[in-house]
Design a protein around this motif. Structure first.
Motif, PDB file in Angstrom:
ATOM      1  N   UNK A   1       0.929  -1.400  -0.127  1.00 35.85           N
ATOM      2  CA  UNK A   1      -0.053  -0.007  -0.048  1.00 35.85           C
ATOM      3  C   UNK A   1       0.891   1.232   0.035  1.00 35.85           C
ATOM      4  N   UNK A   2       1.938   1.204   0.746  1.00 36.46           N
ATOM      5  CA  UNK A   2       2.995   2.450   0.755  1.00 36.46           C
ATOM      6  C   UNK A   2       3.447   2.631  -0.596  1.00 36.46           C
ATOM      7  N   UNK A   3       4.053   1.546  -1.121  1.00 34.61           N
ATOM      8  CA  UNK A   3       4.550   1.670  -2.404  1.00 34.61           C
ATOM      9  C   UNK A   3       3.704   2.339  -3.557  1.00 34.61           C
ATOM     10  N   UNK A   4       2.208   1.896  -3.358  1.00 31.60           N
ATOM     11  CA  UNK A   4       1.204   2.370  -4.139  1.00 31.60           C
ATOM     12  C   UNK A   4       0.991   3.845  -3.873  1.00 31.60           C
ATOM     13  N   UNK A   5       1.287   4.386  -2.813  1.00 29.47           N
ATOM     14  CA  UNK A   5       1.276   5.825  -2.322  1.00 29.47           C
ATOM     15  C   UNK A   5       0.226   6.130  -1.388  1.00 29.47           C
ATOM     16  N   UNK A   6      -0.250   5.122  -0.751  1.00 29.68           N
ATOM     17  CA  UNK A   6      -1.109   5.220   0.308  1.00 29.68           C
ATOM     18  C   UNK A   6      -0.491   5.395   1.681  1.00 29.68           C
ATOM     19  N   UNK A   7      -1.089   6.415   2.475  1.00 26.45           N
ATOM     20  CA  UNK A   7      -0.470   6.773   3.667  1.00 26.45           C
ATOM     21  C   UNK A   7      -1.106   6.176   4.884  1.00 26.45           C
TER      22      UNK A   7
END
Length: 265
Positions: free
Chosen positions: A103-109
């Protein structure tokens, strides 16, 4: 924008790169007169004469001469995925931490603890849980077990729905290693289940699951981030493994049921 590290060769035809990823095309390919066909010219494909990051789909289309038949799997892929350790907060939280890595790789915080506490279904006592539906115990408890793709896809999709995102987690259990490579070539890291450090499977014989099987004592989830001719590469929340040879990977992956999850739009 995600980037791939391309190897010295383009391998077998398997997957269409249609996202906004980029690929570093070596000079040996860039120098080939592949952009001179009517189809590629119509698309405005001009390959650089130096190593450079360019859009992956048109690059592969040009290499194949026609966009319609541009089905290639790169021989080397390494996604720039930042690892997140599960410890000390989640000693048994490899699955939800792996989800957080992607999820972080995909830009989610979102942080792993919030994801575990707010979105992951838990069942206590762990010996009565269905790992496909819920986590067996709590990932914050050292005396707990694990969960499988069903529990992770539910947790991730509940989070994504709350964010109003079109992305969704999908259980791709049963996918062959070549299919996992295709996801990587498309810029999609893969959550996959194996054993800790890819050692032989161990079992806990103190209780059985609902299907009558013994639970694993060393089940582990980590993120597949790349591959080459010899190895597969990982972001491992236990920080034990960064690479493993292809044969060992395939053996452990299949022994643990070929469980895998991807998050895509």
């Amino acid at each position: 924008m995600h980037k791939f590290a391309a190897g010295s060769a383009v391998a077998a035809c398997l997957f269409l790169c249609s996202c906004a990823a980029t690929v570093t095309l070596p000079k040996t390919y860039a120098a080939v007169e592949t952009a001179a066909t009517p189809e590629s010219a119509a698309m405005g494909l001009v390959l650089p004469q130096t190593d450079a990051a360019i859009p992956a789909w048109p690059a592969l289309a040009a290499l194949q001469s026609t966009p319609e038949s541009a089905l290639f799997l790169l021989s080397t892929v390494q996604l720039d995925v930042e690892n997140i350790p599960q410890n000390p907060e989640l000693p048994n939280g490899c699955e939800i931490t792996s989800a957080d890595i992607v999820l972080n790789y995909l830009g989610f915080d979102i942080d792993k603890v919030t994801l575990a506490e707010k979105y992951l279904l838990l069942h206590i006592p762990y010996w009565e849980a269905d790992p496909e539906v819920e986590f067996m115990g709590s990932p914050a408890d050292e005396l707990s077990f694990y969960c499988l793709p069903g529990a992770i896809t539910t947790a991730v999709n509940n989070y994504l729905s709350g964010q109003g995102s079109a992305c969704r987690a999908t259980d791709i259990t049963g996918a062959k290693p070549a299919e996992l490579e295709a996801y990587l070539a498309h810029g999609t890291p893969v959550l996959m289940w194996a054993t800790r450090a890819f050692t032989a499977p161990l079992y806990n014989y103190t209780f059985t699951l609902a299907d009558g099987s013994w639970p694993y004592a060393n089940s582990h989830c980590l993120v597949l981030t790349g591959y080459d001719e010899d190895n597969y590469y990982f972001a491992d929340p236990m920080q034990e493994v960064t690479a493993i040879d292809r044969d060992t990977f395939t053996l452990r992956y299949e022994q643990l049921g070929s469980h895998a999850v991807v998050i895509t739009s």
